[in-house]
Design a protein around this motif. Structure first.
Motif, PDB file in Angstrom:
ATOM      1  N   CYS A  29      -2.075   0.961   6.032  1.00 15.31           N
ATOM      2  CA  CYS A  29      -3.085   1.500   5.133  1.00 15.31           C
ATOM      3  C   CYS A  29      -4.373   0.704   5.355  1.00 15.31           C
ATOM      4  CB  CYS A  29      -2.629   1.373   3.681  1.00 15.31           C
ATOM      5  SG  CYS A  29      -3.924   1.851   2.531  1.00 15.31           S
ATOM      6  N   CYS A  51      -1.294   2.663  -2.644  1.00 15.80           N
ATOM      7  CA  CYS A  51      -2.593   2.961  -3.272  1.00 15.80           C
ATOM      8  C   CYS A  51      -2.978   4.436  -3.174  1.00 15.80           C
ATOM      9  CB  CYS A  51      -3.683   2.082  -2.671  1.00 15.80           C
ATOM     10  SG  CYS A  51      -4.097   2.543  -0.981  1.00 15.80           S
ATOM     11  N   PHE A  97      -1.250  -2.154   3.238  1.00 15.14           N
ATOM     12  CA  PHE A  97       0.202  -1.986   3.163  1.00 15.14           C
ATOM     13  C   PHE A  97       0.710  -1.410   4.494  1.00 15.14           C
ATOM     14  CE2 PHE A  97       4.047   0.419   1.765  1.00 15.14           C
ATOM     15  CZ  PHE A  97       4.776  -0.674   1.298  1.00 15.14           C
ATOM     16  N   CYS A 127      -0.920   6.599   1.635  1.00 19.52           N
ATOM     17  CA  CYS A 127      -0.281   5.297   1.440  1.00 19.52           C
ATOM     18  C   CYS A 127       0.601   5.356   0.186  1.00 19.52           C
ATOM     19  CB  CYS A 127      -1.351   4.221   1.291  1.00 19.52           C
ATOM     20  SG  CYS A 127      -0.699   2.650   0.702  1.00 19.52           S
ATOM     21  N   CYS A 162      -5.470  -0.875   1.407  1.00 23.12           N
ATOM     22  CA  CYS A 162      -4.771  -2.003   0.777  1.00 23.12           C
ATOM     23  C   CYS A 162      -3.949  -2.820   1.775  1.00 23.12           C
ATOM     24  CB  CYS A 162      -3.892  -1.523  -0.377  1.00 23.12           C
ATOM     25  SG  CYS A 162      -2.375  -0.714   0.174  1.00 23.12           S
TER      26      CYS A 162
HETATM   27 ZN   LIG Z   1      -2.782   1.496   0.531  1.00 25.80          ZN
END
Ligand SMILES: [Zn+2]
Length: 155
Positions: free
Chosen positions: A31, A6, A36, A3, A34
């Motif tokens: 992800c 993170c 994302f 990712c 997190c």
């Molecule tokens: Zn992430």
């Protein structure tokens, strides 16, 4: 694939699609840590090959150039995009099988012509005549006659 936010390696592919003439794959990823969302693009590997021209000049193998030549010979012909991509892959596989990392433009042309012959007869004649691969006018005429005969038989 980590990712970008993170750096977790726990990302999940949620969608994959072909893009860029089918020679790259776009993957949408989430992800898991997190949440994302991001996309990655994977390019198809490019053949590492040197083409030796008739005059002895050397240049890197260029897929775009190969595709342009074939597309031109297929002008106004009906074909499926999927089949076309398969054709290009088969040609590149043949180029690879030829061995080594050098190939003459003549050998390259012969491989394309051989594959085109079973792909589209008209494109095959066009391509072969542009690349002057027919030994002489007689051979060209013979191939043309064979093609016309096949067409008539289909009626
Ligand atoms: Zn992430």
């Amino acid at each position: 694939m980590n990712c970008p936010v993170c750096n977790s390696n726990n990302t999940k592919v949620v969608d994959s699609r072909l893009s860029g003439e089918g020679f790259s794959i776009r993957r949408r990823r989430h992800c898991q840590k997190c949440k994302f969302r991001f996309s990655t693009i994977e390019e198809m590997e490019i053949l590492d090959l040197i083409v030796i021209k008739r005059d002895g000049h050397r240049e890197n193998y260029n897929r775009d150039k190969l595709i342009k030549g074939i597309v031109k010979s297929l002008e106004k012909r009906a074909y499926l995009e999927d089949d076309f991509q398969k054709l290009i892959r088969e040609i590149e596989r043949d180029l690879q099988k030829k061995g080594g990392n050098e190939i003459t433009s003549k050998q390259l042309g012969e491989i394309v012509i051989k594959r085109l012959k079973s792909f589209d007869q008209v494109a095959y004649i066009r391509y072969a005549s542009v690349y002057h691969s027919f030994k002489d006018v007689k051979t060209f005429q013979k191939e043309l006659n064979r093609l016309l005969k096949q067409k008539n038989n289909k009626k």
